[in-house]
Structures are given as C-alpha cells and as structure tokens.
Design an enzyme around this catalytic site. Structure first.
Site, PDB file in Angstrom:
ATOM      1  N   ASN A  91       0.808  -1.231   0.000  1.00  0.00           N
ATOM      2  CA  ASN A  91       0.000   0.000   0.000  1.00  0.00           C
ATOM      3  C   ASN A  91       0.837   1.275   0.000  1.00  0.00           C
ATOM      4  OD1 ASN A  91      -2.456   1.728   0.722  1.00  0.00           O
ATOM      5  ND2 ASN A  91      -1.125   2.039   2.491  1.00  0.00           N
ATOM      6  N   TYR A 157       4.224   8.841 -11.336  1.00  0.00           N
ATOM      7  CA  TYR A 157       3.208   8.126 -10.537  1.00  0.00           C
ATOM      8  C   TYR A 157       2.397   7.174 -11.431  1.00  0.00           C
ATOM      9  CZ  TYR A 157      -0.663   7.653  -7.151  1.00  0.00           C
ATOM     10  OH  TYR A 157      -1.610   7.166  -6.268  1.00  0.00           O
ATOM     11  N   LYS A 161       2.149   3.132 -11.205  1.00  0.00           N
ATOM     12  CA  LYS A 161       0.862   2.486 -10.910  1.00  0.00           C
ATOM     13  C   LYS A 161       0.407   1.567 -12.041  1.00  0.00           C
ATOM     14  CE  LYS A 161       0.156   4.160  -6.780  1.00  0.00           C
ATOM     15  NZ  LYS A 161       0.209   3.248  -5.617  1.00  0.00           N
TER      16      LYS A 161
HETATM   17  P1  NAP Z   1      -0.969   8.845   2.488  1.00  0.00           P
HETATM   18  O1  NAP Z   1      -2.068   9.221   3.403  1.00  0.00           O
HETATM   19  O2  NAP Z   1      -0.016   9.875   2.010  1.00  0.00           O
HETATM   20  O3  NAP Z   1      -0.159   7.630   3.170  1.00  0.00           O
HETATM   21  C1  NAP Z   1       0.939   7.067   2.514  1.00  0.00           C
HETATM   22  C2  NAP Z   1       1.448   5.913   3.334  1.00  0.00           C
HETATM   23  O4  NAP Z   1       2.574   5.334   2.635  1.00  0.00           O
HETATM   24  C3  NAP Z   1       1.937   6.335   4.702  1.00  0.00           C
HETATM   25  O5  NAP Z   1       1.573   5.362   5.640  1.00  0.00           O
HETATM   26  C4  NAP Z   1       3.451   6.381   4.533  1.00  0.00           C
HETATM   27  O6  NAP Z   1       4.148   6.091   5.701  1.00  0.00           O
HETATM   28  C5  NAP Z   1       3.654   5.239   3.547  1.00  0.00           C
HETATM   29  N1  NAP Z   1       4.944   5.317   2.858  1.00  0.00           N
HETATM   30  C6  NAP Z   1       5.329   6.223   1.920  1.00  0.00           C
HETATM   31  N2  NAP Z   1       6.582   5.953   1.511  1.00  0.00           N
HETATM   32  C7  NAP Z   1       6.990   4.872   2.207  1.00  0.00           C
HETATM   33  C8  NAP Z   1       8.194   4.095   2.238  1.00  0.00           C
HETATM   34  N3  NAP Z   1       9.232   4.394   1.436  1.00  0.00           N
HETATM   35  N4  NAP Z   1       8.264   3.037   3.072  1.00  0.00           N
HETATM   36  C9  NAP Z   1       7.231   2.723   3.882  1.00  0.00           C
HETATM   37  N5  NAP Z   1       6.065   3.399   3.897  1.00  0.00           N
HETATM   38  C10 NAP Z   1       5.957   4.468   3.077  1.00  0.00           C
HETATM   39  O7  NAP Z   1      -1.514   8.178   1.162  1.00  0.00           O
HETATM   40  P2  NAP Z   1      -2.842   7.332   0.862  1.00  0.00           P
HETATM   41  O8  NAP Z   1      -3.763   8.225   0.107  1.00  0.00           O
HETATM   42  O9  NAP Z   1      -3.330   6.632   2.071  1.00  0.00           O
HETATM   43  O10 NAP Z   1      -2.239   6.316  -0.205  1.00  0.00           O
HETATM   44  C11 NAP Z   1      -2.116   4.921   0.050  1.00  0.00           C
HETATM   45  C12 NAP Z   1      -1.946   4.230  -1.295  1.00  0.00           C
HETATM   46  O11 NAP Z   1      -3.113   4.467  -2.091  1.00  0.00           O
HETATM   47  C13 NAP Z   1      -0.764   4.755  -2.112  1.00  0.00           C
HETATM   48  O12 NAP Z   1      -0.132   3.677  -2.784  1.00  0.00           O
HETATM   49  C14 NAP Z   1      -1.419   5.694  -3.109  1.00  0.00           C
HETATM   50  O13 NAP Z   1      -0.655   5.849  -4.268  1.00  0.00           O
HETATM   51  C15 NAP Z   1      -2.731   4.974  -3.351  1.00  0.00           C
HETATM   52  N6  NAP Z   1      -3.802   5.835  -3.891  1.00  0.00           N
HETATM   53  C16 NAP Z   1      -4.271   6.891  -3.174  1.00  0.00           C
HETATM   54  C17 NAP Z   1      -5.276   7.679  -3.724  1.00  0.00           C
HETATM   55  C18 NAP Z   1      -5.877   8.866  -2.995  1.00  0.00           C
HETATM   56  O14 NAP Z   1      -6.646   9.623  -3.618  1.00  0.00           O
HETATM   57  N7  NAP Z   1      -5.603   9.072  -1.722  1.00  0.00           N
HETATM   58  C19 NAP Z   1      -5.775   7.383  -4.994  1.00  0.00           C
HETATM   59  C20 NAP Z   1      -5.256   6.313  -5.696  1.00  0.00           C
HETATM   60  C21 NAP Z   1      -4.271   5.530  -5.119  1.00  0.00           C
HETATM   61  P3  NAP Z   1       4.891   7.253   6.559  1.00  0.00           P
HETATM   62  O15 NAP Z   1       3.827   8.125   7.126  1.00  0.00           O
HETATM   63  O16 NAP Z   1       5.649   6.498   7.587  1.00  0.00           O
HETATM   64  O17 NAP Z   1       5.760   7.988   5.566  1.00  0.00           O
END
Ligand code: NAP
Length: 248
Positions: A91, A157, A161
């Site tokens: 994730n 990105y 993806k």
């Molecule tokens: P978020 O709130 O920014 O959280 C990102 C998470 O990834 C955090 O827990 C962060 O941990 C972790 N992370 C980032 N880099 C890391 C690394 N190198 N090693 C370990 N952990 C890492 O983002 P989110 O929206 O929940 O996104 C979660 C997933 O869903 C991602 O893959 C994102 O691309 C995908 N996604 C999100 C959306 C959206 O609209 N939100 C849409 C499509 C896909 P730390 O806090 O410890 O850095």
C-alpha cells in the site's frame, strides 16, 4: 489457526483503514511505517487492534523502497508469527505532482522505487512464505486510476501504478496453481493526506468531475480489500472504486 497479514504504509490514510479492517477480520498484523510522524500512529493502531479485536500485531519501521529494509520487514513477520504469510497488502505510496520538464531524476526515481520497486521487493521476499498454504494466500497491490488513465503532472506516478497492474497480472498467472491470489485495487480520489497536499482549487475542480459527486472515503478502499480477501475465485483482477470517473 491464526492468520498473518503484512501491510506496508499501514499507519495512516488508506493504510490505517486497511490495518483496522485486517484486525477486525481476525488477522495478526505486521504494520509497516517509515517516518517518525507515523511511529506513534502505528503504535496506537497496534494497541487498538489488541483492545478492539484481540489480535496480535507488531510495528516495523522500514523504507520499503529499499530491498534490505523489506527483507528486515518480512524477517520480523516470520520471527514473530512463524513461517507463513496469508495476506500481503502493498500500500505504501508517494506522489510528486510535478510537471515533467521540471521534475528531477532523483524525484521521479524515488516515486518509482517507492510505488513500484517496493511492490516487487515485497512480493519477491514474501512469496516463499505464501505459496502452497492449505488455506491459500492473497496479495493485494494498491494501484490507482492513474495506472489506468493518464494524469497530467503525474508521469512518474502513472508509470509506477501501471507497472503495479502489470506485476499483479503476471504474478496472478504464475502463482495461481500454488494457491496465491494476486489482485489490485485502483482507487479514484480518496480523502487522505495525499489529496490534502494538492492544490485545493484543482482538487475542487477534479471533484466536480466525479459522477457520484463526492470524493471517496478510506473505508471504500478497506471494504474493497475485505471483499478481495474473501473472494476465493478472484485473481489477476483490478478493482477500481472511483465514483464512476472511469469504467475500464
Ligand atoms: P498517504 O495518506 O499519504 O499515506 C501514505 C502511506 O505510505 C503512509 O503510511 C506512509 O508512511 C507510507 N509510505 C510512503 N513511503 C513509504 C516508504 N518508502 N516506506 C514505507 N512506507 C511508506 O496516502 P494514501 O492516500 O493513504 O495512499 C495509500 C496508497 O493508495 C498509495 O499507494 C497511493 O498511491 C494509493 N492511492 C491513493 C489515492 C488517494 O486519492 N488518496 C488514490 C489512488 C491511489 P509514513 O507516514 O511512515 O511515511
């Protein structure tokens, strides 16, 4: 017999909702985080899992863009819970939101390493403990609608993806006969820190293009994860909760 799940980036946002859902489903959970800010969030989640669902969990700091950190993460899971992993949720993810002429090589390499290479590393290291389990096992890779369509200022990105979807399909084929299912979730816009970080006027404009009329909630994605884990005939699929933005 207890089941074990690993989640990368399990501290906040979509990962937080998935971590709690895994606990609710009765999994012992390995919660990965990377940044200092996420340590307390992860520890709090671990306590909540024990208190609300009676499951065990460990919290492991690891930067999943690095193979050696992923190795430490998987080893920590095996040391704590034994030689099997039932569910792997890839994730962790980051975004740059930068136009392609201004972006640096360092910045886009970081996105590819975090959003794609980490998924290969984790699958490579976890699969030996996932194959041929009597009860089967499941990998869920978090992609994005960015992996299914182009998004301006997100070339790195979208590349990562889309790569995640390719990886998902290839591994699904390769491991179908060994009781490992591999699927991807490709969320649309979900309200987390990732979206809070983008220009709010642009966000409003984007939100107005969602046919269902609103940005998604983290529970929309954890619910999708629960469905996939409980769907024994589902593999190689990309499920996209996106409010109707695209219909691939
Ligand atoms: P978020 O709130 O920014 O959280 C990102 C998470 O990834 C955090 O827990 C962060 O941990 C972790 N992370 C980032 N880099 C890391 C690394 N190198 N090693 C370990 N952990 C890492 O983002 P989110 O929206 O929940 O996104 C979660 C997933 O869903 C991602 O893959 C994102 O691309 C995908 N996604 C999100 C959306 C959206 O609209 N939100 C849409 C499509 C896909 P730390 O806090 O410890 O850095």
């Amino acid at each position: 017999m207890s089941k074990v799940a690993i989640i990368t980036g399990g501290s906040r946002g979509i990962g937080e909702a998935m971590t709690l859902k895994l606990g609710e489903m009765g999994f012992n959970v390995v919660i990965n985080y990377r940044s200092e800010r996420s340590k307390k969030l992860s520890d709090d989640l671990s306590e909540k899992l024990a208190r609300d669902y009676g499951v065990e969990s460990i919290v492991v700091r690891a930067d999943v863009s690095k193979y050696s950190d992923c190795e430490r993460l998987v080893n920590a899971a095996i040391d704590k819970f034994g030689n099997k992993i039932n569910v792997l949720i890839n994730n962790a993810g980051i975004t740059n939101n930068c136009n392609f002429l201004d972006i640096t090589e360092e910045a886009y390499t970081n996105v590819i390493n975090t959003n794609l290479m980490s998924f290969l590393h984790m699958c490579h290291l976890a699969l030996p403990y996932m194959v041929d389990l009597e009860e089967g096992s499941s990998i869920i890779n978090t992609s994005s609608i960015g992996g299914l369509m182009g998004v301006a200022n997100q070339g790195d990105y979208c590349a990562a993806k889309a790569g995640v979807i390719g990886l998902t399909r290839a591994l699904a084929l390769e491991f179908a006969s060994r009781k490992v299912r591999v699927n991807a979730i490709a969320p649309g816009m979900i309200m987390t820190d990732m979206l809070r970080g983008v220009n709010q006027d642009e966000l409003k404009a984007l939100a107005s293009t969602i046919p269902m009329g609103h940005i998604g909630d983290i529970s929309d994605i954890s619910g999708c994860m629960e469905y996939i884990i409980n769907a024994p005939y589902l593999t190689g699929q990309v499920i996209s909760p996106n409010g109707g933005v695209i219909m691939p």
